[in-house]
Write a protein that holds these residues in place. Structure first.
Motif, mmCIF file in Angstrom:
data_model
loop_
_atom_site.group_PDB
_atom_site.id
_atom_site.type_symbol
_atom_site.label_atom_id
_atom_site.label_comp_id
_atom_site.label_asym_id
_atom_site.label_seq_id
_atom_site.Cartn_x
_atom_site.Cartn_y
_atom_site.Cartn_z
ATOM 1 N N GLU A 21 0.833 -1.197 0.000
ATOM 2 C CA GLU A 21 0.000 0.000 0.000
ATOM 3 C C GLU A 21 0.871 1.251 0.000
ATOM 4 O OE1 GLU A 21 -2.661 -0.103 3.250
ATOM 5 O OE2 GLU A 21 -3.743 -1.886 2.542
ATOM 6 N N ILE A 22 0.372 2.276 -0.678
ATOM 7 C CA ILE A 22 1.072 3.554 -0.754
ATOM 8 C C ILE A 22 0.446 4.500 0.263
ATOM 9 C CG2 ILE A 22 1.622 5.522 -2.225
ATOM 10 C CD1 ILE A 22 1.551 3.626 -4.593
ATOM 11 N N GLY A 23 1.292 5.108 1.107
ATOM 12 C CA GLY A 23 0.814 6.017 2.132
ATOM 13 C C GLY A 23 0.883 7.461 1.680
ATOM 14 N N ALA A 24 0.022 8.305 2.240
ATOM 15 C CA ALA A 24 -0.019 9.733 1.949
ATOM 16 C C ALA A 24 0.365 10.502 3.206
ATOM 17 C CB ALA A 24 -1.404 10.147 1.459
ATOM 18 N N LEU A 25 1.319 11.423 3.060
ATOM 19 C CA LEU A 25 1.830 12.164 4.207
ATOM 20 C C LEU A 25 1.681 13.666 3.932
ATOM 21 C CD1 LEU A 25 3.320 11.892 6.938
ATOM 22 C CD2 LEU A 25 5.461 12.124 5.669
ATOM 23 N N PRO A 26 0.886 14.408 4.741
ATOM 24 C CA PRO A 26 0.736 15.855 4.528
ATOM 25 C C PRO A 26 1.916 16.626 5.103
ATOM 26 C CG PRO A 26 -0.634 15.164 6.367
ATOM 27 C CD PRO A 26 0.032 13.914 5.845
ATOM 28 N N VAL A 27 2.375 17.636 4.353
ATOM 29 C CA VAL A 27 3.470 18.479 4.818
ATOM 30 C C VAL A 27 3.122 19.935 4.519
ATOM 31 C CG1 VAL A 27 5.287 16.747 4.582
ATOM 32 C CG2 VAL A 27 4.701 18.189 2.626
ATOM 33 N N LYS A 28 3.746 20.830 5.281
ATOM 34 C CA LYS A 28 3.602 22.273 5.065
ATOM 35 C C LYS A 28 4.988 22.885 4.909
ATOM 36 C CE LYS A 28 -0.742 23.349 7.445
ATOM 37 N NZ LYS A 28 -1.348 24.173 8.518
ATOM 38 N N PHE A 29 5.032 24.004 4.180
ATOM 39 C CA PHE A 29 6.321 24.687 4.026
ATOM 40 C C PHE A 29 6.838 25.164 5.384
ATOM 41 C CE2 PHE A 29 8.845 28.525 3.380
ATOM 42 C CZ PHE A 29 9.815 28.051 2.516
#
Length: 276
Positions: A18-26
Motif C-alpha cells: 500500500e502507498i501512504g499519503a503524508l501531509p506536509v507544510k512549508f
C-alpha cells in the motif's frame, strides 16, 4: 513512475504493497498543505546505496524541498544517514561530481522523487505509519529552507567563486589527469613488450604511431577521397552524353561570339573621329 514500471510497480502489484499519503507544510506560517506519497523501496536490481527494507520511496516532492528538510521531517522516526533526490524514479544513485566549480550534471529542478535511507528496518516501518492527520513542517528553525531574495542573493554569490579555490580545484584535476595519462602510457608500454608466448599488442605509441583521429583530419581525408572519385568517374561515356556535351559547347561558343561582336561595335563607336 515510468522509470520504475518494470521494478517497484510490478513488485507492488504482486505483493500488494500500500502507498501512504503524508501531509506536509512549508512552514508553520503557511496554511497550504502539500501531500507526499510514499512506500517501501523495492526493485529487482539491488543497490547498496538504497538497501531493501530500509529505504523509503517518495513521489510528488515539491521543488523547494531539500535533502536537509526531508532528513528533518523523518528524523523523528530514527537515524537518516542518506537522502537522494532524482528527477525520475531510478534504482541507481545520483552521479557524483568531481568538481564543485565545474559540475557535469544539471541539478534536480521542479517536482522530483526522493529516497530516504534509514539505519534500521524498524525505523522505515515507523515512517510508513506516520499520522496523516497532522502535517509535518519542511522548513524549521533548525533546518530552514532559504527562498525569495535571500536565495537569489546566495545563488548570485555562488556564481562568483573564490579564485584561489578555483585554482586549487584545477590543480587537483590536472594532477589526477596526469596520473591517469601516465598509467595509460605505462600499460601501453607493457603491452608492447609482449607476453610469454611472444604476442605483442600494437598501440598508437609504437614505432610508427598513427595519425590523430580529429575532426579536421577526418575532413581532409574525406576531401581527398572525393577528389579521387571525381577523377575515376567516366565522363561522356555514352553516346547521348557526347551529343549533349557537343550541343552545350556549341551554345556556349555562340553566346561568346555574340558578346565579342557587341564589344567590337562598342570599341568602334568609342574611337570614331569627330572633328566638328
Amino acid at each position: 513512475m515510468e522509470g520504475e514500471r518494470n521494478g517497484e510497480d510490478s513488485i507492488d502489484e504482486a505483493a500488494g504493497v500500500e502507498i501512504g499519503a503524508l501531509p506536509v507544510k512549508f512552514s508553520a506560517d503557511t496554511s497550504a498543505t502539500h501531500w507526499l506519497f510514499c512506500k517501501e523501496h523495492t526493485v529487482r536490481e539491488k543497490n547498496e546505496g538504497k538497501p531493501e527494507g530500509r529505504t523509503l520511496f517518495i513521489v510528488n516532492v515539491p521543488p523547494y524541498c531539500t535533502q536537509d528538510s526531508l532528513k528533518q521531517v523523518f528524523s523523528g522516526c530514527g537515524d537518516v544517514p542518506a537522502v537522494y533526490l532524482h528527477q525520475k524514479p531510478t534504482g541507481g544513485l545520483p552521479p557524483q561530481e568531481d568538481s564543485v566549480f565545474f559540475p557535469k550534471h544539471c541539478p534536480v529542478k521542479g517536482f522530483k522523487v526522493a529516497y530516504v535511507v534509514f539505519k534500521k528496518s524498524s525505523e522505515l516501518q515507523k515512517a510508513l505509519k506516520l499520522n496523516s492527520s497532522k502535517p509535518l513542517m519542511l522548513s524549521t528553525q533548525k533546518s530552514p529552507i532559504i527562498c525569495g531574495i535571500r536565495k537569489w542573493c546566495e545563488e548570485y554569490n555562488a556564481v562568483i567563486p573564490d579564485p584561489e579555490a578555483v585554482q586549487k580545484d584545477i590543480d587537483q584535476f590536472m594532477e589526477k589527469f596526469d596520473l591517469d595519462v601516465a598509467k595509460q602510457v605505462e600499460m601501453e608500454k607493457q603491452a608492447m613488450e609482449g607476453n610469454e608466448e611472444g604476442w605483442m599488442t600494437v598501440t598508437k605509441r609504437g614505432r610508427k604511431p598513427g595519425f590523430a583521429r580529429k575532426e579536421s583530419v577526418g575532413k581532409k581525408i574525406m576531401a581527398k577521397e572525393s577528389k579521387k572519385r571525381l577523377r575515376k568517374e567516366l565522363q561522356n561515356f555514352y553516346t547521348f552524353q557526347i551529343k549533349e556535351s557537343k550541343m552545350k559547347n556549341i551554345i556556349a561558343l555562340r553566346q561568346k561570339f555574340e558578346e565579342d561582336k557587341k564589344k567590337i561595335i562598342a570599341l568602334k563607336q568609342s574611337r570614331r573621329f569627330k572633328p566638328f
